[in-house]
Design an enzyme around this catalytic site. Structure first.
Site, PDB file in Angstrom:
ATOM      1  N   HIS A   1      27.667  34.502  45.280  1.00  0.00           N
ATOM      2  CA  HIS A   1      29.033  35.036  45.297  1.00  0.00           C
ATOM      3  C   HIS A   1      30.001  33.883  45.583  1.00  0.00           C
ATOM      4  O   HIS A   1      29.734  33.053  46.461  1.00  0.00           O
ATOM      5  CB  HIS A   1      29.156  36.114  46.376  1.00  0.00           C
ATOM      6  CG  HIS A   1      30.492  36.759  46.416  1.00  0.00           C
ATOM      7  ND1 HIS A   1      30.872  37.732  45.519  1.00  0.00           N
ATOM      8  CD2 HIS A   1      31.554  36.555  47.230  1.00  0.00           C
ATOM      9  CE1 HIS A   1      32.112  38.096  45.784  1.00  0.00           C
ATOM     10  NE2 HIS A   1      32.553  37.407  46.817  1.00  0.00           N
TER      11      HIS A   1
ATOM     12  N   ASN B   1      25.043  29.731  36.178  1.00  0.00           N
ATOM     13  CA  ASN B   1      24.084  29.687  37.300  1.00  0.00           C
ATOM     14  C   ASN B   1      22.657  29.874  36.800  1.00  0.00           C
ATOM     15  O   ASN B   1      21.725  29.282  37.350  1.00  0.00           O
ATOM     16  CB  ASN B   1      24.432  30.742  38.348  1.00  0.00           C
ATOM     17  CG  ASN B   1      25.522  30.265  39.285  1.00  0.00           C
ATOM     18  OD1 ASN B   1      25.290  29.381  40.103  1.00  0.00           O
ATOM     19  ND2 ASN B   1      26.713  30.825  39.141  1.00  0.00           N
TER      20      ASN B   1
ATOM     21  N   GLU C   1      28.074  26.062  43.538  1.00  0.00           N
ATOM     22  CA  GLU C   1      27.139  27.157  43.246  1.00  0.00           C
ATOM     23  C   GLU C   1      25.892  26.624  42.546  1.00  0.00           C
ATOM     24  O   GLU C   1      24.770  27.020  42.851  1.00  0.00           O
ATOM     25  CB  GLU C   1      27.808  28.201  42.342  1.00  0.00           C
ATOM     26  CG  GLU C   1      28.909  28.988  43.016  1.00  0.00           C
ATOM     27  CD  GLU C   1      29.387  30.153  42.151  1.00  0.00           C
ATOM     28  OE1 GLU C   1      28.572  30.808  41.484  1.00  0.00           O
ATOM     29  OE2 GLU C   1      30.611  30.411  42.137  1.00  0.00           O
TER      30      GLU C   1
ATOM     31  N   MET D   1      27.230  41.928  36.613  1.00  0.00           N
ATOM     32  CA  MET D   1      28.388  42.717  37.041  1.00  0.00           C
ATOM     33  C   MET D   1      28.031  44.200  37.162  1.00  0.00           C
ATOM     34  O   MET D   1      28.708  45.064  36.594  1.00  0.00           O
ATOM     35  CB  MET D   1      29.542  42.520  36.055  1.00  0.00           C
ATOM     36  CG  MET D   1      29.976  41.081  35.905  1.00  0.00           C
ATOM     37  SD  MET D   1      30.511  40.348  37.464  1.00  0.00           S
ATOM     38  CE  MET D   1      32.078  41.192  37.669  1.00  0.00           C
ATOM     39  N   ARG D   2      26.974  44.467  37.890  1.00  0.00           N
ATOM     40  CA  ARG D   2      26.513  45.846  38.012  1.00  0.00           C
ATOM     41  C   ARG D   2      25.983  46.017  39.431  1.00  0.00           C
ATOM     42  O   ARG D   2      25.145  45.230  39.882  1.00  0.00           O
ATOM     43  CB  ARG D   2      25.380  46.041  36.989  1.00  0.00           C
ATOM     44  CG  ARG D   2      24.794  47.413  36.914  1.00  0.00           C
ATOM     45  CD  ARG D   2      25.501  48.225  35.878  1.00  0.00           C
ATOM     46  NE  ARG D   2      24.710  49.351  35.398  1.00  0.00           N
ATOM     47  CZ  ARG D   2      25.227  50.547  35.216  1.00  0.00           C
ATOM     48  NH1 ARG D   2      26.488  50.773  35.499  1.00  0.00           N
ATOM     49  NH2 ARG D   2      24.496  51.534  34.735  1.00  0.00           N
ATOM     50  N   VAL D   3      26.485  47.028  40.131  1.00  0.00           N
ATOM     51  CA  VAL D   3      25.958  47.335  41.468  1.00  0.00           C
ATOM     52  C   VAL D   3      24.587  47.978  41.289  1.00  0.00           C
ATOM     53  O   VAL D   3      24.404  48.842  40.433  1.00  0.00           O
ATOM     54  CB  VAL D   3      26.921  48.289  42.214  1.00  0.00           C
ATOM     55  CG1 VAL D   3      26.310  48.745  43.529  1.00  0.00           C
ATOM     56  CG2 VAL D   3      28.259  47.592  42.454  1.00  0.00           C
TER      57      VAL D   3
ATOM     58  N   GLY E   1      26.575  32.728  32.328  1.00  0.00           N
ATOM     59  CA  GLY E   1      25.208  32.288  32.611  1.00  0.00           C
ATOM     60  C   GLY E   1      25.066  30.853  33.084  1.00  0.00           C
ATOM     61  O   GLY E   1      23.975  30.278  32.992  1.00  0.00           O
TER      62      GLY E   1
HETATM   63  C1  GRF Z   1      29.776  33.042  39.632  1.00  0.00           C
HETATM   64  O1  GRF Z   1      31.003  32.599  40.169  1.00  0.00           O
HETATM   65  C2  GRF Z   1      29.017  33.825  40.657  1.00  0.00           C
HETATM   66  O2  GRF Z   1      29.230  33.381  41.969  1.00  0.00           O
HETATM   67  C3  GRF Z   1      29.567  35.219  40.477  1.00  0.00           C
HETATM   68  O3  GRF Z   1      29.785  35.359  39.096  1.00  0.00           O
HETATM   69  C4  GRF Z   1      29.976  34.069  38.526  1.00  0.00           C
HETATM   70  C5  GRF Z   1      28.958  33.931  37.449  1.00  0.00           C
HETATM   71  O4  GRF Z   1      29.125  32.755  36.700  1.00  0.00           O
HETATM   72  N1  GRF Z   1      28.679  36.214  41.010  1.00  0.00           N
HETATM   73  P1  GRF Z   1      28.002  32.323  35.680  1.00  0.00           P
HETATM   74  O5  GRF Z   1      27.796  33.509  34.718  1.00  0.00           O
HETATM   75  O6  GRF Z   1      26.763  32.013  36.431  1.00  0.00           O
HETATM   76  O7  GRF Z   1      28.565  31.137  34.961  1.00  0.00           O
END
Ligand code: GRF
Length: 202
Positions: free
Chosen positions: A114, A19, A179, A95-97, A17
């Site tokens: 990403h 981001n 990011e 982590m889910r499409v 989490g």
């Molecule tokens: C990040 O590298 C993002 O780009 C990818 O999954 C990771 C998530 O990291 N989709 P966090 O949970 O935000 O620390």
């Protein structure tokens, strides 16, 4: 939604989490103006990001997959988003499409981040893919989510160098710094567009 409303953001997570925290901080300090993080939803009950969201005073919700079909799980998520009158859905390590139904319900209003320079290296282990291909540049991408795997229209990217002695961990650490800057910028830009569309419609 009227132009006077605060834009309501939902963040979907499965893990750390970081981001999500970056987005919440950007809302707090005004880099994402006229917005609030209304809810953080996790499909994983033990996602560390849930603790961080609570510490930030953000409402959290766990909607576990529990081995259910994707569409059934997504319907529960969609219902929660609709109950919160969400304007923008930000995937942050979710982590889910998503099912077609989910994408249709929020088309053009679902973003993902990403850790590669898409369209290069979609899918899992993007940093490992980057190293395996001997790339000299890496980075991160914020894009709209559509039916393709990490293939929706690109909104913004940042580039970092790949060093000869990089490991997955050292490269990931360099990318995640970017990011945390890129995602708030992209969200602010998209919300600005949503605001302008709402203004023109009134
Ligand atoms: C990040 O590298 C993002 O780009 C990818 O999954 C990771 C998530 O990291 N989709 P966090 O949970 O935000 O620390």
């Amino acid at each position: 939604m009227t132009v006077d409303d605060m834009r309501r953001i939902a963040i979907l997570i499965s893990g750390r989490g970081s981001n999500m925290v970056a987005l919440a901080e950007a809302v707090q300090d005004g880099r994402i103006p006229n917005a609030e993080i209304s809810i953080v939803i996790s499909d994983q009950p033990n996602a560390p990001g849930l603790v961080k969201a609570k510490e930030l005073g953000i409402e959290t919700l766990i909607i576990e997959r529990r081995g259910r079909p994707r569409v059934e799980h997504d319907r529960e998520v969609i219902a929660a988003l609709q109950a919160q009158h969400i304007d923008l859905v930000c995937l942050a390590g979710y982590m889910r499409v998503l099912s077609r139904e989910f994408i249709d319900a929020y088309r053009g209003r679902i973003l993902n981040i990403h850790p590669s320079l898409l369209p290069l290296f979609p899918g899992l282990d993007a940093q490992q893919q980057t190293l395996d291909h001997g790339a000299t540049s890496a980075g991160c991408t914020v894009h709209f989510v559509d039916e393709t795997l990490d293939g929706g229209p690109i909104i913004a990217q940042r580039i970092v160098p790949v060093h000869p002695d990089d490991t997955v961990e050292s490269l990931a650490a360099r990318i995640i710094i970017e990011e945390h800057k890129l995602y708030p910028e992209a969200v602010a830009m998209v919300l600005g567009c949503i605001y302008r569309l709402a203004t023109e419609g009134q």
